[in-house]
Design an enzyme around this catalytic site. Sequence first.
Site, PDB file in Angstrom:
ATOM      1  N   SER A 295      61.439 -15.110 -39.179  1.00 15.27           N
ATOM      2  CA  SER A 295      60.469 -16.195 -39.022  1.00 15.27           C
ATOM      3  C   SER A 295      60.481 -17.197 -40.163  1.00 15.27           C
ATOM      4  CB  SER A 295      59.068 -15.616 -38.847  1.00 15.27           C
ATOM      5  OG  SER A 295      58.762 -14.678 -39.851  1.00 15.27           O
TER       6      SER A 295
ATOM      7  N   HIS B  29      60.445 -15.481 -32.248  1.00  9.07           N
ATOM      8  CA  HIS B  29      61.000 -16.831 -32.411  1.00  9.07           C
ATOM      9  C   HIS B  29      62.265 -17.092 -31.598  1.00  9.07           C
ATOM     10  CE1 HIS B  29      58.201 -17.801 -35.650  1.00  9.07           C
ATOM     11  NE2 HIS B  29      58.329 -16.534 -35.978  1.00  9.07           N
TER      12      HIS B  29
ATOM     13  N   LYS C 210      54.263 -18.983 -29.334  1.00 14.32           N
ATOM     14  CA  LYS C 210      55.303 -19.824 -29.944  1.00 14.32           C
ATOM     15  C   LYS C 210      55.968 -20.658 -28.850  1.00 14.32           C
ATOM     16  CE  LYS C 210      54.923 -17.137 -33.947  1.00 14.32           C
ATOM     17  NZ  LYS C 210      54.970 -15.800 -34.482  1.00 14.32           N
TER      18      LYS C 210
HETATM   19  C1  LIG Z   1      54.092 -14.956 -35.181  1.00  7.50           C
HETATM   20  C2  LIG Z   1      54.731 -13.626 -35.249  1.00  7.50           C
HETATM   21  C3  LIG Z   1      54.049 -12.472 -34.862  1.00  7.50           C
HETATM   22  C4  LIG Z   1      52.578 -12.488 -34.548  1.00  7.50           C
HETATM   23  O1  LIG Z   1      52.335 -12.989 -33.266  1.00  7.50           O
HETATM   24  P1  LIG Z   1      50.869 -13.508 -32.946  1.00  7.50           P
HETATM   25  O2  LIG Z   1      50.825 -13.524 -31.456  1.00  7.50           O
HETATM   26  O3  LIG Z   1      50.774 -14.862 -33.545  1.00  7.50           O
HETATM   27  O4  LIG Z   1      49.925 -12.517 -33.550  1.00  7.50           O
HETATM   28  C5  LIG Z   1      54.728 -11.276 -34.838  1.00  7.50           C
HETATM   29  N1  LIG Z   1      56.022 -11.215 -35.198  1.00  7.50           N
HETATM   30  C6  LIG Z   1      56.706 -12.298 -35.608  1.00  7.50           C
HETATM   31  C7  LIG Z   1      58.133 -12.162 -36.003  1.00  7.50           C
HETATM   32  C8  LIG Z   1      56.068 -13.527 -35.655  1.00  7.50           C
HETATM   33  O5  LIG Z   1      56.723 -14.597 -36.101  1.00  7.50           O
END
Ligand SMILES: *Cc1c(COP(=O)(O)O)cnc(C)c1O
Length: 388
Positions: free
Chosen positions: A180, A208, A240
């Site tokens: 990320s 991602h 995302k």
């Molecule tokens: C954003 C993210 C999460 C968390 O997801 P949310 O739905 O925002 O809680 C988990 N793992 C990774 C790799 C992320 O980038």
Amino acid sequence: MTPLHEQLAAGLLARAEQGLYRRREVLESPQGALVRRGGREFLNFCSNDYLGLANHPDVVQAFKRGVDHWGVGGGASHLVCGHTRAHHALEEELAAFVGRERALLFSTGYMANLGVITALLGRGDSVLEDRFNHASLVDGGRLSGARFSRYAHADPEALSAKSSGCDAGRTLVVSDGVFSMDGDLAPLPDLVRLARAGGAWLMVDDAHGLGVLGASGGGVLAHFGLSQDDVPVLVGTLGKAFGTFGAFVAGGDALIETLIQQARTYLYTTSLPPALAEATRAALQRVRGDGWRREKLHALVARFRAGAEALGLSVMPSATPIQPVLVGGNETAVQMSAKLAELGVWVTAIRPPTVPAGTARLRITLSAAHEEQHVDRLLEALAEVCAS
Ligand SMILES: *Cc1c(COP(=O)(O)O)cnc(C)c1O
């Protein structure tokens, strides 16, 4: 004992002195290439809305129709009376999308990761995690009570060396699909091979990659051509590229049934608003159908990288919409972010502990909502900030 507020204030001051104080900006518009804050318009290069779906008219419409039909609240947890036809249909559509037997919705990616790891592992088991894994994976590993160790980032040999000590109990190897804060991909074919050889299970969090990688947006596993047998536990998030909110775990029937019985972050929480599930079903249609969004996004990434390399910026080796520019010092990163903001360009400075000490960076994210001219304006602003 020192009064609470004094002790906390001293801690905050120390944090500020290290350039680690975090502040929230208050947004006055929906997500998009252009956003408003403090009455001013900014070009937005920080959101994870990679496909530009967070404010897409079809998704907005589906949300509104969902509210008309279902009301607002889920009302209870899934196992009590909060599991609706909207949630159920979304789970079936997500499972088909990622080519797995079943999928299970969670309220957030954070909760999905905590829930899965703690349901699968306990004392006497082992969890092996990439050093750059997302905080939620680290927290899940620690909370599980399993023997927790981290291997050097994206390094199969380091994983292999760590796995030799885990013969008793279950072993779970856990990795982000796309990292990320770096944007690079996990070496998944190697991880699959090593997990198999060591009798371990592999879990990939593709927050991602989903929607972004693979011809139809199937994510990092589609990119590498890996199946449910190769990677039995897949986590995807919906906040995302999908532009909505929530997360899911996908895999075989026994995995999903086990999570329904045992994942505490699934059992002991209210279901997502059903209208949100309807909005996400509409987003999934766009993720699957709008190949042009991925094509446009990858073209923008290439344009940014060519421009950044021409400027001599330290871009990191990433082929994804996450394009961090390595800065190093915390204060420098914060100052650069502030100068970019003066030029109307919003890029967040990412500092420790989110990234290792000495590797503070500007985390630039691109979206299909951007146009070429936006990327060019970003490059001009970076050139100006780096020259000063
Ligand atoms: C954003 C993210 C999460 C968390 O997801 P949310 O739905 O925002 O809680 C988990 N793992 C990774 C790799 C992320 O980038």
